[in-house]
Scaffold this active site. Structure first.
Site, short mmCIF file in Angstrom:
data_model
loop_
_atom_site.label_atom_id
_atom_site.label_comp_id
_atom_site.label_asym_id
_atom_site.label_seq_id
_atom_site.Cartn_x
_atom_site.Cartn_y
_atom_site.Cartn_z
N TYR A 122 2.92 -9.69 4.48
CA TYR A 122 4.33 -9.93 4.12
C TYR A 122 5.20 -8.81 4.68
CZ TYR A 122 8.51 -10.60 1.33
OH TYR A 122 9.81 -10.79 0.96
N ASP A 123 4.76 -7.55 4.46
CA ASP A 123 5.55 -6.40 4.92
C ASP A 123 5.72 -6.42 6.44
OD1 ASP A 123 5.72 -5.56 2.32
OD2 ASP A 123 4.15 -4.03 2.48
N LEU A 127 13.56 -1.62 -2.73
CA LEU A 127 13.56 -0.32 -2.05
C LEU A 127 13.26 -0.54 -0.59
CD1 LEU A 127 11.28 1.69 -4.53
CD2 LEU A 127 13.71 2.12 -4.12
N GLU A 175 7.96 10.18 -7.26
CA GLU A 175 7.19 9.55 -8.34
C GLU A 175 6.21 8.56 -7.72
OE1 GLU A 175 10.16 7.32 -10.44
OE2 GLU A 175 11.34 9.10 -10.76
N LYS A 193 4.63 5.07 -6.97
CA LYS A 193 5.21 3.72 -6.98
C LYS A 193 4.22 2.81 -7.71
CE LYS A 193 7.35 0.30 -4.03
NZ LYS A 193 6.50 -0.85 -4.38
N ARG A 226 13.41 -8.58 -13.12
CA ARG A 226 14.40 -8.31 -12.07
C ARG A 226 14.94 -9.62 -11.49
NH1 ARG A 226 12.50 -5.48 -6.54
NH2 ARG A 226 11.65 -7.57 -6.31
N LYS A 261 13.52 9.91 -4.41
CA LYS A 261 14.91 9.62 -4.81
C LYS A 261 15.74 10.87 -4.69
CE LYS A 261 13.08 6.41 -8.17
NZ LYS A 261 12.77 6.08 -9.55
N LYS A 320 4.93 3.83 1.70
CA LYS A 320 3.78 3.01 1.30
C LYS A 320 2.47 3.66 1.69
CE LYS A 320 5.72 -0.72 -0.46
NZ LYS A 320 5.48 -2.09 -0.15
#
Ligand code: NAD
Length: 334
Positions: A38-39, A85, A116, A118, A139, A293, A317
């Protein structure tokens, strides 16, 4: 710039394919291909749209978050959009992101960042009124989600009432609901014994468990919650940084990641990624990358958003794990 017909055909084919995969993944909780496929397709589409801007389309999967829900739950509007994101798949892409932050803020040095893990689960919005959990929603497509309050109320690590006695009139806490690995293994073991279909992975298990119409079923699923952002909140008397918001949540008894760290350079970011990557297999929950972030809210506000993601955050990733998973009869690498 005009584009060859085959580019237009390729763009249309990619969009159609991504739509199909998204529907399976977000709406039916039944992915048909590994995330890496998918990515890769999404990145290919993003590159073609960047190269041929006349092919851009607001309804393209590159511009949208998630998918509209099926309608089994009541649809609720998010007070502020819940975005996705952008991804970085290499240190070079991360470095380019950090440079864009510096350039857009027009500053000499990189502002402080928070890193952080994921978490690989489902994003939720929790609204507390006077410190009491009033509504929980998925979401969804970013503007509207599904009201899953009854199900979320069954999750032990979601406080039904915030600790202390000093909370805003209304505050929205956002985070991830996930299924820790041990619970996932035990659940699948039982499903196999009962002759039922096991879940593909903990993310899928969390999604399927949260979207049960009978909350007694959700209550039996080993789900957990970790907060990673605020949504709607009062303007006055509110922390000035993401880090301070996490500490505030913690003081209210809301779980936050104990792996969160403040960082100040690309080297710190790369080091954090490597450290977490080494621990990844031994963690009690699945993670699929690191989220960086910009810490300061004023800087976040200046950086703003693009269609589907903030400009002040990026997901780096991890490479695909070399395990073979069965998904509805199709074997693939995850
Ligand atoms: P994403 O998962 O890449 O990133 C955004 C999400 O990260 C947020 O919504 C939040 O839920 C989560 N997150 C976890 N920890 C976080 C933290 N500490 N701070 C902030 N956010 C955190 O976004 P997405 O838009 O939901 O989906 C893309 C992902 O879904 C990709 O990994 C993609 O491969 C996968 N996907 C797979 C298929 C498939 O068919 N296999 C289809 C669609 C999407």
């Amino acid at each position: 710039m005009s584009q060859p017909d085959d580019v237009q055909a390729k763009v249309e084919a990619l969009r159609a394919q991504l739509e199909r995969w998204s529907h399976q993944y977000y709406v039916l909780d039944d992915p048909k291909v590994p995330d890496q496929d998918y990515d890769k397709a999404l990145r290919e589409l993003q590159e073609l749209e960047a190269q041929y801007p006349e092919l851009k389309d607001p309804s393209s999967p590159t511009q949208r978050v998630g998918a509209a829900p099926l309608g089994a739950f009541e649809s609720v509007a998010h007070p502020m959009p819940m975005l996705s994101l952008d991804n970085a798949f290499s240190d070079e892409e991360l470095s380019a992101f950090l440079q864009r932050v510096v350039d857009r803020l027009d500053v000499e040095t990189l502002p402080e960042l928070v890193a952080e893990p994921k978490l690989d689960g489902i994003a939720v919005s929790l609204i507390y009124r006077q410190g009491v959990l009033a509504r929980a929603a998925t979401r969804g497509d970013g503007t509207h989600g599904e009201d899953i309050t009854l199900n979320v109320r069954t999750i032990g690590s979601v406080p039904l009432k915030l600790r202390g006695d000093k909370w805003p009139e209304l505050v929205e806490i956002r985070g991830e609901i996930f299924m820790p690995r041990a619970g996932f293994e035990a659940f699948n073991e039982q499903a196999r014994r009962d002759g039922e279909k096991p879940f593909v992975n903990p993310r899928n298990a969390a999604a399927g468990s949260l979207r049960q119409l009978d909350s007694r079923i959700t209550a039996r699923r080993p789900l957990a919650f970790c907060a990673y952002a605020s949504g709607q909140h009062p303007e006055d008397d509110w922390p000035k940084s993401h880090w301070d918001v996490l500490q505030l949540f913690c003081s209210w008894g809301v779980p936050i990641s104990r792996y969160a760290e403040r960082l100040s350079s690309l080297e710190d970011c790369v080091d954090y990624y490597q450290r977490l990557g080494e621990q990844r297999d031994s963690l009690s929950f699945d993670i699929d990358g690191i989220v960086y972030k910009v810490n300061d809210f004023e800087a976040q506000r200046k950086l703003g958003f693009v269609a589907r993601a903030p400009r002040w955050s990026i997901a780096r990733k991890f490479p695909a794990q070399e395990a073979v998973t069965r998904v509805t009869g199709v074997e693939f690498q995850v």
